[in-house]
Design an enzyme around this catalytic site. Structure first.
Site, short mmCIF file in Angstrom:
data_model
loop_
_atom_site.label_atom_id
_atom_site.label_comp_id
_atom_site.label_asym_id
_atom_site.label_seq_id
_atom_site.Cartn_x
_atom_site.Cartn_y
_atom_site.Cartn_z
N ASP A 45 0.83 -1.20 0.00
CA ASP A 45 0.00 0.00 0.00
C ASP A 45 0.87 1.26 0.00
OD1 ASP A 45 0.88 -0.10 2.62
OD2 ASP A 45 -1.11 -0.16 3.53
N SER A 46 2.19 1.07 0.03
CA SER A 46 3.12 2.17 -0.21
C SER A 46 2.86 2.82 -1.56
CB SER A 46 4.57 1.66 -0.16
OG SER A 46 4.73 0.51 -0.98
N ASP A 84 -0.57 -6.41 0.19
CA ASP A 84 -1.02 -5.70 1.37
C ASP A 84 -2.54 -5.65 1.45
OD1 ASP A 84 0.96 -4.85 3.12
OD2 ASP A 84 1.46 -3.08 1.95
N LYS A 112 -0.81 -9.44 3.67
CA LYS A 112 -0.14 -8.83 4.82
C LYS A 112 -1.10 -7.90 5.55
CE LYS A 112 3.22 -5.70 4.41
NZ LYS A 112 2.70 -4.55 5.21
N GLU A 114 -1.52 -5.29 9.19
CA GLU A 114 -0.80 -4.53 10.20
C GLU A 114 -1.56 -4.55 11.52
OE1 GLU A 114 0.80 -1.17 6.98
OE2 GLU A 114 -0.14 -0.53 8.85
N GLU A 181 9.03 -3.12 11.31
CA GLU A 181 9.44 -1.86 10.67
C GLU A 181 9.82 -0.82 11.71
OE1 GLU A 181 7.80 1.47 7.45
OE2 GLU A 181 6.71 -0.41 7.75
#
EC number: 2.1.2.11
Length: 264
Positions: A45-46, A84, A112, A114, A181
């Protein structure tokens, strides 16, 4: 070359072999990274920041990730492909199931997410239904406004212990990989040594099992803020494929990340 799977990465960890990961968003770059030997590709999602020009990752949608997952899938033969789950796409287990299914159908090998303890039920539900999960702790960019900015996490004893406890809990819930991270290098190494599953670091020192960077940072084409933990490999090589080979070589030899790219 044999296809990379989660079992391959686990074997790498057991053998002490460092592995590499990069973000990718299209077939052409994905093909180049894949053919040069990058083990893991992440449709991150960067893209909200490096492709779409936003200040953070929050505007990215499931449809965005699915589209770029299909693009990357067409370009690779060997690399493990992770996608993501974007902001608010897994707020409930049921929502996570629906959106993770869409990403797997788009070509992902793993999704992935978070977060820590609140995600345990979701991680278990996904893995029990055949969707492999990569967890993500430390600086989780989707929580940037909770953190008050992109800040190093886990520097005090209480938060360091919380991150370690969450890592163990996520592994027990069924996560097959973990990204950490922007946490102190010592904490990242402790987590890597405490877990059976492979741990991938970004801004987390050289003690993790693998490393990941954003492709735009590796190639020196990011606009705006450049993270301290990144390294422009194109600047020192002058050619994209050589830059990728240099990144792989430095990770495998333990040269990258060095002290300039690490937090204490």
């Amino acid at each position: 070359m044999s296809k990379i799977t989660s079992s391959t990465l686990l074997k790498f960890k057991q053998e002490g072999k460092k592995f590499t990961a990069l973000t990718a968003y299209d077939a052409s770059f994905a093909s180049a990274f894949d053919s040069e030997g990058v083990d893991v590709l992440l449709v991150g999602d960067s893209m909200g920041m490096v492709l779409q020009g936003h200040d953070d990752t929050l505007p990215v949608s499931v449809e965005d990730i699915a589209y770029h997952t299909r693009c990357v899938r067409r370009g690779i033969k060997r690399s493990l492909l992770i996608s993501d789950m974007p902001f608010m796409s897994y707020a409930t287990p049921e929502q996570a199931m629906r959106n993770a299914t869409a990403l797997m159908q788009a070509g992902a090998n793993m999704v992935k997410v978070e977060g820590g303890h609140w995600l345990l039920e979701t991680v278990t539900m996904l893995t029990e239904r055949g969707i492999p999960v990569c967890a993500h702790l430390g600086l989780t960019p989707q929580s940037v406004h909770v953190f008050g900015g992109f800040k190093v996490q886990g520097r005090d004893a209480d938060n360091a212990q919380r991150i370690l406890d969450e890592a163990k809990a996520l592994e027990a819930a069924g996560a097959q990989l973990l990204v950490v991270e922007c946490i102190p290098a010592a904490l990242a190494q402790t987590i890597s040594e405490a877990l059976t599953i492979p741990v991938i670091g970004i801004g987390a020192g050289a003690g993790t099992d693998g490393q990941i960077l954003v492709m735009h940072d590796v190639l020196g084409i990011s606009s705006g803020y450049i993270p301290r933990f990144s390294k422009n490999y194109l600047k020192q090589t002058g050619e994209i494929r050589e830059a990728i080979r240099a990144y792989i070589d430095e990770v495998e030899k333990g040269v990258f990340p060095g002290s300039d790219h690490t937090f204490s």
